[in-house]
Design a protein around this motif. Structure first.
Motif, PDB file in Angstrom:
ATOM      1  N   ALA A 176      -3.867   3.042   4.865  1.00 38.38           N
ATOM      2  CA  ALA A 176      -4.596   2.369   3.786  1.00 38.38           C
ATOM      3  C   ALA A 176      -4.060   2.804   2.430  1.00 38.38           C
ATOM      4  CB  ALA A 176      -6.082   2.711   3.887  1.00 38.38           C
ATOM      5  N   ASP A 177      -4.199   1.929   1.448  1.00 35.17           N
ATOM      6  CA  ASP A 177      -3.739   2.231   0.099  1.00 35.17           C
ATOM      7  C   ASP A 177      -4.560   3.383  -0.480  1.00 35.17           C
ATOM      8  OD1 ASP A 177      -2.109   1.819  -2.124  1.00 35.17           O
ATOM      9  OD2 ASP A 177      -3.648   0.609  -3.107  1.00 35.17           O
ATOM     10  N   PRO A 232       0.824  -1.213   0.000  1.00 37.13           N
ATOM     11  CA  PRO A 232       0.000   0.000   0.000  1.00 37.13           C
ATOM     12  C   PRO A 232       0.855   1.258   0.000  1.00 37.13           C
ATOM     13  CG  PRO A 232      -0.086  -1.075   2.128  1.00 37.13           C
ATOM     14  CD  PRO A 232       0.736  -1.944   1.244  1.00 37.13           C
TER      15      PRO A 232
END
Length: 130
Positions: A103-104, A11
């Motif tokens: 988070a990506d 990510p």
């Protein structure tokens, strides 16, 4: 023999770097991996910025104003909080890292070279008596 390795998607967070208006420089966008140091990634992407000496004597010249995504960075250490206690929205690029659980596609927006002269200037303790 054929060996198959499983690829894992790493990510990345996106960081938009805003420059002061008087520099007439367009915003830069770089990708940051989990746990990456802001200073290392900015230097790797050839972002012109003031840096601290290598001897870890931080002079707060590497401060950035975090406009968006403050929670995506690792919490500031006690020492970093003391160094920039007058400006709670600032982070030091030499100390700040991207959180390990980011988070990506998360986005961080920072502004380089905030108004250091007015904030870090030593106050004259006798000024109110003159």
């Amino acid at each position: 023999t054929l060996t198959v390795k499983r690829l894992i998607k790493v990510p990345f967070a996106t960081m938009r770097i805003m420059f002061p208006r008087e520099e007439n420089t367009p915003d830069a966008v770089i990708k940051l991996r989990r746990g990456a140091s802001l200073k290392a990634e900015m230097l790797r992407n050839r972002i012109s910025m003031p840096t601290c000496p290598e001897a870890m004597e931080c002079l707060c010249t590497c401060a950035v104003l975090v406009r968006k995504g403050r929670a995506l960075l690792e919490p500031a250490s006690t020492q970093e909080k003391q160094m920039i206690k007058k400006e709670p929205d600032w982070r030091l690029t030499c100390r700040a890292c991207v959180a390990k659980d980011v988070a990506d596609g998360a986005e961080i927006v920072v502004r380089l070279r905030p108004d250091l002269e007015n904030v870090l200037r030593r106050k004259d303790p006798l000024a109110k008596y003159n």
